[in-house]
Design an enzyme around this catalytic site. Structure first.
Site, PDB file in Angstrom:
ATOM      1  N   TYR A 179       5.617 -53.931  25.096  1.00 47.76           N
ATOM      2  CA  TYR A 179       6.794 -53.569  25.897  1.00 47.76           C
ATOM      3  C   TYR A 179       7.937 -54.570  25.741  1.00 47.76           C
ATOM      4  O   TYR A 179       9.078 -54.246  26.048  1.00 47.76           O
ATOM      5  CB  TYR A 179       6.396 -53.397  27.366  1.00 47.76           C
ATOM      6  CG  TYR A 179       5.383 -52.296  27.538  1.00 47.76           C
ATOM      7  CD1 TYR A 179       5.734 -50.967  27.295  1.00 47.76           C
ATOM      8  CD2 TYR A 179       4.059 -52.584  27.875  1.00 47.76           C
ATOM      9  CE1 TYR A 179       4.799 -49.952  27.408  1.00 47.76           C
ATOM     10  CE2 TYR A 179       3.120 -51.570  27.987  1.00 47.76           C
ATOM     11  CZ  TYR A 179       3.481 -50.251  27.744  1.00 47.76           C
ATOM     12  OH  TYR A 179       2.558 -49.245  27.843  1.00 47.76           O
ATOM     13  N   ARG A 221       4.170 -43.848  32.091  1.00 48.28           N
ATOM     14  CA  ARG A 221       3.461 -45.140  32.172  1.00 48.28           C
ATOM     15  C   ARG A 221       4.188 -46.194  31.334  1.00 48.28           C
ATOM     16  O   ARG A 221       4.374 -47.325  31.784  1.00 48.28           O
ATOM     17  CB  ARG A 221       2.027 -44.928  31.684  1.00 48.28           C
ATOM     18  CG  ARG A 221       1.151 -46.181  31.640  1.00 48.28           C
ATOM     19  CD  ARG A 221      -0.278 -45.748  31.296  1.00 48.28           C
ATOM     20  NE  ARG A 221      -1.104 -46.817  30.781  1.00 48.28           N
ATOM     21  CZ  ARG A 221      -1.840 -47.615  31.541  1.00 48.28           C
ATOM     22  NH1 ARG A 221      -1.821 -47.491  32.856  1.00 48.28           N
ATOM     23  NH2 ARG A 221      -2.608 -48.555  30.995  1.00 48.28           N
ATOM     24  N   HIS A 231      -4.860 -53.330  31.396  1.00 51.88           N
ATOM     25  CA  HIS A 231      -5.102 -53.736  30.008  1.00 51.88           C
ATOM     26  C   HIS A 231      -6.071 -54.912  29.968  1.00 51.88           C
ATOM     27  O   HIS A 231      -5.974 -55.830  30.783  1.00 51.88           O
ATOM     28  CB  HIS A 231      -3.799 -54.152  29.334  1.00 51.88           C
ATOM     29  CG  HIS A 231      -2.896 -53.001  29.014  1.00 51.88           C
ATOM     30  ND1 HIS A 231      -1.546 -53.164  28.729  1.00 51.88           N
ATOM     31  CD2 HIS A 231      -3.137 -51.673  28.913  1.00 51.88           C
ATOM     32  CE1 HIS A 231      -1.009 -51.978  28.483  1.00 51.88           C
ATOM     33  NE2 HIS A 231      -1.952 -51.064  28.597  1.00 51.88           N
ATOM     34  N   HIS A 267       2.036 -40.112  29.347  1.00 52.43           N
ATOM     35  CA  HIS A 267       2.005 -41.543  29.021  1.00 52.43           C
ATOM     36  C   HIS A 267       3.416 -42.129  28.931  1.00 52.43           C
ATOM     37  O   HIS A 267       3.580 -43.343  29.086  1.00 52.43           O
ATOM     38  CB  HIS A 267       1.252 -41.754  27.708  1.00 52.43           C
ATOM     39  CG  HIS A 267       0.270 -42.886  27.778  1.00 52.43           C
ATOM     40  ND1 HIS A 267      -0.855 -42.857  28.586  1.00 52.43           N
ATOM     41  CD2 HIS A 267       0.257 -44.099  27.166  1.00 52.43           C
ATOM     42  CE1 HIS A 267      -1.521 -43.991  28.448  1.00 52.43           C
ATOM     43  NE2 HIS A 267      -0.867 -44.769  27.604  1.00 52.43           N
ATOM     44  N   ARG A 292      -2.477 -43.538  34.059  1.00 52.70           N
ATOM     45  CA  ARG A 292      -2.800 -42.621  32.964  1.00 52.70           C
ATOM     46  C   ARG A 292      -2.998 -41.228  33.566  1.00 52.70           C
ATOM     47  O   ARG A 292      -3.300 -41.088  34.760  1.00 52.70           O
ATOM     48  CB  ARG A 292      -4.082 -43.048  32.256  1.00 52.70           C
ATOM     49  CG  ARG A 292      -4.025 -44.432  31.622  1.00 52.70           C
ATOM     50  CD  ARG A 292      -5.372 -44.785  30.994  1.00 52.70           C
ATOM     51  NE  ARG A 292      -5.344 -46.086  30.331  1.00 52.70           N
ATOM     52  CZ  ARG A 292      -5.690 -47.244  30.905  1.00 52.70           C
ATOM     53  NH1 ARG A 292      -6.092 -47.244  32.183  1.00 52.70           N
ATOM     54  NH2 ARG A 292      -5.648 -48.367  30.237  1.00 52.70           N
ATOM     55  N   LYS A 302     -10.219 -46.740  32.332  1.00 52.86           N
ATOM     56  CA  LYS A 302     -10.614 -47.001  30.956  1.00 52.86           C
ATOM     57  C   LYS A 302     -11.415 -48.298  30.884  1.00 52.86           C
ATOM     58  O   LYS A 302     -11.023 -49.312  31.443  1.00 52.86           O
ATOM     59  CB  LYS A 302      -9.363 -47.106  30.074  1.00 52.86           C
ATOM     60  CG  LYS A 302      -9.647 -47.096  28.589  1.00 52.86           C
ATOM     61  CD  LYS A 302      -8.346 -47.040  27.809  1.00 52.86           C
ATOM     62  CE  LYS A 302      -8.611 -46.981  26.314  1.00 52.86           C
ATOM     63  NZ  LYS A 302      -7.340 -46.923  25.547  1.00 52.86           N
TER      64      LYS A 302
END
Length: 286
Positions: free
Chosen positions: A269, A237, A260, A234, A145, A170
């Site tokens: 994806y 990414r 994640h 992003h 990120r 995150k």
């Protein structure tokens, strides 16, 4: 957090209570979450300038959310607004769940913009400044990120194990991600030239590099190519994850590299990876 406390306060504009900022700080919410919560909550309390914050009730919340809907605010913003309001009454004030009956709009499911491998290479190759090139390379080759690139320190680059440590990402989670050989080569050249002190990427006064600087690097690179897609930090990414999936990397490994919490987030994806469609014969060719 200090930035929010030191802001200029226009006449008549109501700011978040200090207790709101204190609780966000104590719970160590990420900077982007803090900005979103404060912005959303202040929009809510300024919607009712003549009412005390603690007098606002469920009906007031509904009216505010209806106003957002009618003014075409996105579903994600409306959900974020509700979360910011719930945070004040339920977390800061410690009240029981007051707003569980208020409907949430369905979360928008937009597919990410993905660059081809050749487009990624082109964007990196047209970037001549070695610092800028390293930033773009890390965004893609490590799937980072923008905030994670900005928070990197030289010690986070583990050249012996060919890994990058991402600290306090995150959700306040640490993780490791990949370090590409070509990126390491560029980083070594960059380090000898710039000698960063605290952060891997620093401004002219040795302060942490800014998010707007990265945005400008990307805009400049795109302008030098014929790429028509809307490219952000992003996007690199998203492209990293998609290309890994197309190359046969297990979804759980991609989830781990991206940081994640759930594979459900990573599964998006599968909707953009080209190999998802390779086994399907187009009816025009039948």
């Amino acid at each position: 957090m200090n930035w929010f406390r030191k802001r200029e306060k226009p006449t008549g504009y109501r700011h978040c209570p200090e207790s709101y900022l204190d609780k966000l700080e104590l719970k160590r919410y990420a900077n982007n979450t803090v900005k979103s919560y404060v912005s959303c909550f202040e929009r809510f309390i300024n919607f009712y300038p003549d009412k005390s914050i603690n007098e606002l009730d469920e009906l007031d919340v509904r009216q505010f959310l209806k106003w957002l809907v009618r003014n075409n605010w996105s579903n994600s913003y409306i959900n974020q607004s509700k979360n910011s309001i719930k945070f004040y009454y339920e977390v800061v004030l410690g009240m029981p769940n007051r707003f569980y009956q208020i409907e949430r709009p369905k979360k928008e499911r937009k597919l990410p913009t993905v660059l081809s491998k050749s487009e990624v290479r082109e964007l990196i190759n047209v970037t001549r400044n070695i610092k800028h090139k390293c930033i773009l390379s890390l965004l893609y080759s490590a799937g980072l990120r923008r905030s994670e690139v900005l928070n990197l320190k030289p010690k986070d680059i583990d050249s012996k194990r060919m890994l990058i440590k991402v600290n306090d990402a995150k959700g306040n989670k640490d993780r490791f991600t990949l370090l590409a050989k070509s990126t390491l080569t560029d980083l070594r050249t960059y380090y000898k030239l710039y000698r960063p002190q605290t952060y891997l990427f620093e401004g002219q006064k040795k302060e942490k590099y800014s998010p707007t600087s990265i945005a400008r690097i990307i805009t400049s690179a795109v302008r030098k190519t014929s790429i028509k897609k809307h490219v952000t930090a992003h996007t690199f990414r998203h492209s990293f994850a998609t290309h890994l999936l197309e190359n046969g990397t297990d979804l759980r490994h991609i989830q781990m590299l991206l940081g994640h919490s759930s594979t459900k987030t990573t599964e998006i994806y599968t909707h953009v990876a080209s190999n998802t469609f390779n086994s399907i014969t187009n009816p025009i060719d039948l």
